[in-house]
Write a protein that holds these residues in place. Structure first.
Motif, PDB file in Angstrom:
ATOM      1  N   PRO A 156       6.433  -3.370-129.288  1.00  0.00           N
ATOM      2  CA  PRO A 156       7.212  -2.565-130.236  1.00  0.00           C
ATOM      3  C   PRO A 156       8.166  -1.623-129.513  1.00  0.00           C
ATOM      4  CG  PRO A 156       4.913  -2.627-130.898  1.00  0.00           C
ATOM      5  CD  PRO A 156       4.982  -3.256-129.537  1.00  0.00           C
ATOM      6  N   VAL A 157       9.378  -1.529-130.024  1.00  0.00           N
ATOM      7  CA  VAL A 157      10.389  -0.632-129.475  1.00  0.00           C
ATOM      8  C   VAL A 157      10.626   0.552-130.406  1.00  0.00           C
ATOM      9  CG1 VAL A 157      12.866  -0.440-128.986  1.00  0.00           C
ATOM     10  CG2 VAL A 157      11.558  -2.345-128.045  1.00  0.00           C
ATOM     11  N   ALA A 158      10.588   0.296-131.714  1.00  0.00           N
ATOM     12  CA  ALA A 158      10.915   1.355-132.672  1.00  0.00           C
ATOM     13  C   ALA A 158       9.948   2.528-132.577  1.00  0.00           C
ATOM     14  CB  ALA A 158      10.925   0.787-134.090  1.00  0.00           C
ATOM     15  N   LEU A 159       8.650   2.240-132.436  1.00  0.00           N
ATOM     16  CA  LEU A 159       7.657   3.320-132.382  1.00  0.00           C
ATOM     17  C   LEU A 159       7.850   4.207-131.159  1.00  0.00           C
ATOM     18  CD1 LEU A 159       5.111   4.749-133.382  1.00  0.00           C
ATOM     19  CD2 LEU A 159       3.752   2.999-132.225  1.00  0.00           C
ATOM     20  N   LEU A 163      14.224  -0.967-138.084  1.00  0.00           N
ATOM     21  CA  LEU A 163      14.661  -0.742-136.703  1.00  0.00           C
ATOM     22  C   LEU A 163      13.956  -1.695-135.752  1.00  0.00           C
ATOM     23  CD1 LEU A 163      16.156   0.861-134.524  1.00  0.00           C
ATOM     24  CD2 LEU A 163      14.279   2.529-134.565  1.00  0.00           C
ATOM     25  N   GLU A 164      12.649  -1.879-135.948  1.00  0.00           N
ATOM     26  CA  GLU A 164      11.897  -2.775-135.068  1.00  0.00           C
ATOM     27  C   GLU A 164      12.397  -4.205-135.193  1.00  0.00           C
ATOM     28  OE1 GLU A 164       9.633  -4.175-132.223  1.00  0.00           O
ATOM     29  OE2 GLU A 164       9.742  -2.038-132.726  1.00  0.00           O
ATOM     30  N   ASN A 165      12.612  -4.657-136.429  1.00  0.00           N
ATOM     31  CA  ASN A 165      13.068  -6.035-136.632  1.00  0.00           C
ATOM     32  C   ASN A 165      14.451  -6.264-136.030  1.00  0.00           C
ATOM     33  OD1 ASN A 165      10.743  -6.837-137.934  1.00  0.00           O
ATOM     34  ND2 ASN A 165      11.538  -6.463-139.992  1.00  0.00           N
ATOM     35  N   LYS A 166      15.352  -5.300-136.221  1.00  0.00           N
ATOM     36  CA  LYS A 166      16.696  -5.465-135.667  1.00  0.00           C
ATOM     37  C   LYS A 166      16.664  -5.452-134.139  1.00  0.00           C
ATOM     38  CE  LYS A 166      18.685  -5.813-139.619  1.00  0.00           C
ATOM     39  NZ  LYS A 166      19.145  -7.158-140.065  1.00  0.00           N
ATOM     40  N   SER A 167      15.821  -4.598-133.581  1.00  0.00           N
ATOM     41  CA  SER A 167      15.721  -4.575-132.117  1.00  0.00           C
ATOM     42  C   SER A 167      15.124  -5.885-131.605  1.00  0.00           C
ATOM     43  CB  SER A 167      14.864  -3.389-131.663  1.00  0.00           C
ATOM     44  OG  SER A 167      13.490  -3.600-131.944  1.00  0.00           O
ATOM     45  N   TRP A 168      14.186  -6.454-132.378  1.00  0.00           N
ATOM     46  CA  TRP A 168      13.608  -7.740-131.979  1.00  0.00           C
ATOM     47  C   TRP A 168      14.666  -8.846-132.031  1.00  0.00           C
ATOM     48  CZ3 TRP A 168      10.011  -9.787-129.284  1.00  0.00           C
ATOM     49  CH2 TRP A 168       9.690 -11.142-129.425  1.00  0.00           C
ATOM     50  N   ASP A 169      15.471  -8.843-133.082  1.00  0.00           N
ATOM     51  CA  ASP A 169      16.524  -9.855-133.192  1.00  0.00           C
ATOM     52  C   ASP A 169      17.473  -9.782-131.998  1.00  0.00           C
ATOM     53  OD1 ASP A 169      15.346 -10.434-135.581  1.00  0.00           O
ATOM     54  OD2 ASP A 169      16.888  -9.496-136.827  1.00  0.00           O
ATOM     55  N   LEU A 170      17.787  -8.555-131.579  1.00  0.00           N
ATOM     56  CA  LEU A 170      18.673  -8.391-130.423  1.00  0.00           C
ATOM     57  C   LEU A 170      18.024  -8.946-129.165  1.00  0.00           C
ATOM     58  CD1 LEU A 170      21.267  -7.248-129.181  1.00  0.00           C
ATOM     59  CD2 LEU A 170      20.082  -5.054-128.922  1.00  0.00           C
ATOM     60  N   ARG A 171      16.731  -8.685-128.996  1.00  0.00           N
ATOM     61  CA  ARG A 171      16.029  -9.213-127.823  1.00  0.00           C
ATOM     62  C   ARG A 171      16.024 -10.736-127.828  1.00  0.00           C
ATOM     63  NH1 ARG A 171      10.599  -5.791-128.457  1.00  0.00           N
ATOM     64  NH2 ARG A 171      11.588  -4.996-130.346  1.00  0.00           N
TER      65      ARG A 171
END
Length: 726
Positions: free
Chosen positions: A413-416, A44-52
């Motif tokens: 971090p966004v996922a946490l 989830l964190e990696n995918k949210s980072w890719d989107l950012r």
């Protein structure tokens, strides 16, 4: 209820709700941190980072100091068609690239190519390439490090071990042993290439588990020897005297390169700040570069623009042809040549804008503040719309903060925090359902007989507005009774009487509820109701008067049907008073009613009964008249003193404007007579009242009283009508 009392009650509830919200938030944070520790939030964190990264990338920021020479499919086709060369190419072709970079004044040149095997075209081919590299001098070439693979297990004696002296290497094991363990295998270029290279660089960089390159190491270790990555190696080749070292800053590992500070993790990796998709940097085809160099060697004068094209540029050579298998996935592009990853690292180094990762303690602090606030707010705002707004807000905050931090070059971090917020919201909804749901069921069961569904919905939306214990409130109180009900009931059988009463009470109750009233109880045909409890109703007197008039109007419409059903002209008497009473759940521990008690209640009942003496059907007190304002037209009926009370009460008969206009002559005459009555001029008053007595029962009652007082004048006259019965 006064504002002070409401505030006091709410303030008494706050500590418990605050504590509940804090505990929910902290528990949710612990659960989310456990998920983080097990690695369940990584995807989830990696995918949210890719989107950012995709959303915030800016190809226009790519530095013009960096250029790429790509061996693309067109170059392969050109070499095959024009030069008759099949793959792999002879090394002299790469020598032409190095020669052209030297000719055009490039700062340095890095090859993302492995020259580990001797050339198929013979030793002379390797020697020629090595000589071209040596003539240029500022070149970086690739080695491949591995743990199980690699042609060698030790650093060759013929190569200088200090080509990349990295100070502070002893800090690495202190960070986390095992994660930064050294590679044990190495595959080097052929000696002719290795000796002629200014810097040897490791190009074996691992992606994240999902195959996407978000971070790359600035250096790798082969046993005790440090080797830079290709992007850093190209910089070092251009700056031979550059110094590099590791140091700790606030518990975080940092790398200094010629005074430039690079944030790295415990594996020596830096998070890349991608400028854009493939092609963000200037790209030149290998075929064009080679053709230009061959033309120059043949004596063809190259254009001045061509001779300056690489001046003071950092040049990286790599593959983009699909068949050469050096295409990788990145957050910005799924078809990203490996050499562009190295170029991005060099770009970030030159610009000093590597992504800075948030320390774990800071991420936990941010998440903790967020979930505690979420827990506390959701404990207080439990209604549907505020709860939906809060959920939307707190789900947006970690995501919005993540995007804002990315714009500032920070990986927050966004996922946490997002997971912690979701858990907090879920727990809050469960707890609210358990506590508020029980309260809602109690409210519905306690009030559905007394209140309209609309009022119950208001209470359910904000239970804090409700106080079930006894309290003193200013109420507008409604008492009604049917005229001659005993006679009516005696003339009907029980079933018919029940049907009649149910129809009558339903119609009147609907009107009272429609005006926001609370039904206290039914006593046979009598209805007792009040306004301004359990909810605050500032215009309670106005509502009560309108309800009384509507009840009379509705009964008038129903009277013909009721007369046919009962054999009597059904009429109701209503008394209204506004005053302070005690209202709440009154009764025993096992059985109670939401009701009211007090002098104001008794007076309303007396006013309902007083209608009999005045021949009226709706009577209100002076307090109700003042509080109701211009809701209706009010006809003064005088002043009365009810039995058991010493204070006189002004009374009025409310009516609609149409009724008042149609009876204006009679009402004006009545008011004249009432003035004479108040002044003790009973004979004159009797004459006035007698003229309208047939049209006005109240005038007839006053005419009788005036004639009696004419015969027996009262002592200490004050104009008050004394009620001798209840």
């Amino acid at each position: 209820m006064t504002e002070g009392k409401k505030e006091s009650r709410k303030s008494g509830q706050r500590p418990g709700k605050v504590l509940r919200g804090v505990l929910l938030g902290l528990f949710a944070l612990c659960v989310a941190f456990g998920f983080h520790g097990f690695g369940w939030l990584t995807t989830l964190e990696n995918k949210s980072w890719d989107l950012r990264v995709k959303t915030g990338m800016d190809p226009g920021k790519a530095s013009d100091e960096i250029v790429l020479i790509l061996l693309d499919q067109n170059s392969l086709d050109w070499a095959a068609d024009t030069l008759g060369l099949s793959w792999p190419w002879p090394r002299e072709i790469y020598g032409a690239v190095a020669s052209f970079c030297r000719r055009t004044g490039a700062r340095s040149l890095g090859f993302d190519v492995i020259y580990s095997e001797s050339s198929a075209y013979g030793v002379a081919d390797d020697t020629f390439f090595g000589n071209e590299l040596a003539r240029f001098g500022r070149t970086a070439n690739a080695v491949v490090l591995g743990t199980k693979s690699g042609q060698g297990r030790s650093w060759p004696s013929h190569l200088d071990r200090q080509r990349f002296p990295l100070e502070g290497m002893d800090l690495i094991p202190a960070i986390e042993p095992g994660k930064t363990g050294a590679f044990t295998g190495i595959t080097l270029p052929v000696p002719e290439v290795a000796k002629s290279s200014a810097v040897l660089c490791n190009v074996n960089i691992a992606s994240d588990p999902d195959g996407i390159y978000r971070k790359v190491p600035l250096f790798s270790r082969f046993r005790s020897q440090a080797l830079p990555s290709l992007g850093l190696g190209v910089y070092l080749a251009a700056h031979p005297g550059a110094k590099a070292g590791l140091f700790m800053e606030r518990g975080q590992l940092r790398m200094a390169v010629n005074g430039m500070i690079v944030p790295i993790d415990d594996r020596g990796r830096a998070a890349l700040n991608y400028r854009g998709p493939s092609g963000s940097h200037a790209i030149y085809s290998a075929a064009w570069v080679i053709q230009s160099e061959l033309q120059a060697r043949e004596g063809v004068a190259l254009p001045k623009e061509t001779l300056r094209i690489f001046r003071d540029k950092y040049v990286l050579f790599g593959f983009s042809a699909p068949g050469l298998f050096d295409i990788h996935s990145t957050p910005v592009d799924s078809q990203f040549p490996g050499v562009e990853i190295h170029a991005t690292l060099l770009e970030n180094l030159l610009s000093g804008d590597f992504i800075r990762e948030t320390p774990l303690w800071a991420a936990l602090l941010f998440s903790g503040v967020l979930v505690v606030c979420c827990g506390v707010f959701t404990a207080f705002y439990t209604r549907a719309l505020p709860m939906f707004s809060l959920i939307t807000l707190f789900l947006f905050l970690p995501v919005g903060a993540g995007f804002a931090a990315y714009a500032a070059g920070i990986w927050l971090p966004v996922a946490l925090p997002l997971t912690a917020v979701v858990i907090t919201i879920a727990l809050a909804l469960i707890v609210n359902y358990a506590t508020e749901g029980r309260q809602r069921r109690f409210i519905k069961n306690a009030f559905h007989h007394y209140l309209s569904p609309h009022v119950i919905d208001q209470i359910l939306m904000d239970p804090d507005r409700l106080r079930l214990g006894g309290e003193r409130r200013t109420l507008s109180i409604f008492f009604s009774d049917l005229e001659s009900f005993t006679t009516v009931s005696e003339s009907m059988d029980p079933e018919a009487l029940t049907r009649f009463l149910n129809r009558y009470l339903t119609a009147m109750t609907d009107i009272i509820h429609s005006h926001g009233g609370t039904i206290d109880k039914y006593e046979g045909d009598a209805i007792i109701a009040f306004w301004n409890a359990p909810l605050d109703t500032p215009d309670h007197a106005e509502r009560a008067v309108r309800a009384a008039l509507d009840c009379q109007e509705t009964l008038a419409k129903m009277r013909p049907a009721f007369q046919e059903q009962t054999g009597h002209a059904v009429r109701m008497r209503i008394g209204l008073n506004t005053g302070v009473a005690v209202v709440g759940n009154l009764g025993s521990d096992t059985r109670f009613d939401y009701t009211m008690i007090g002098d104001a209640v008794n007076l309303a009942a007396r006013l309902e009964s007083a209608n009999k003496q005045f021949g009226t059907y709706t009577m209100i007190s002076g307090d109700t008249r003042r509080a109701a304002g211009n809701t209706a037209v009010y006809r003064p009926l005088g002043k009365i003193r009810v039995k058991g009370k010493g204070k006189a009460v002004p009374i009025f008969e409310p009516m609609g404007k149409e009724t008042y206009v149609s009876r204006q002559t009679v009402i004006s005459a009545f008011e004249t007579g009432l003035t004479l009555y108040d002044e003790g001029r009973f004979k004159e008053a009797a004459e006035v009242f007698s003229k309208i007595a047939k049209e006005d029962p109240a005038a007839a009652a006053y005419a009788d009283a005036c004639r009696r007082f004419t015969r027996e004048p009262p002592k200490d006259w004050n104009g008050v009508w004394h009620m001798l019965t209840k």
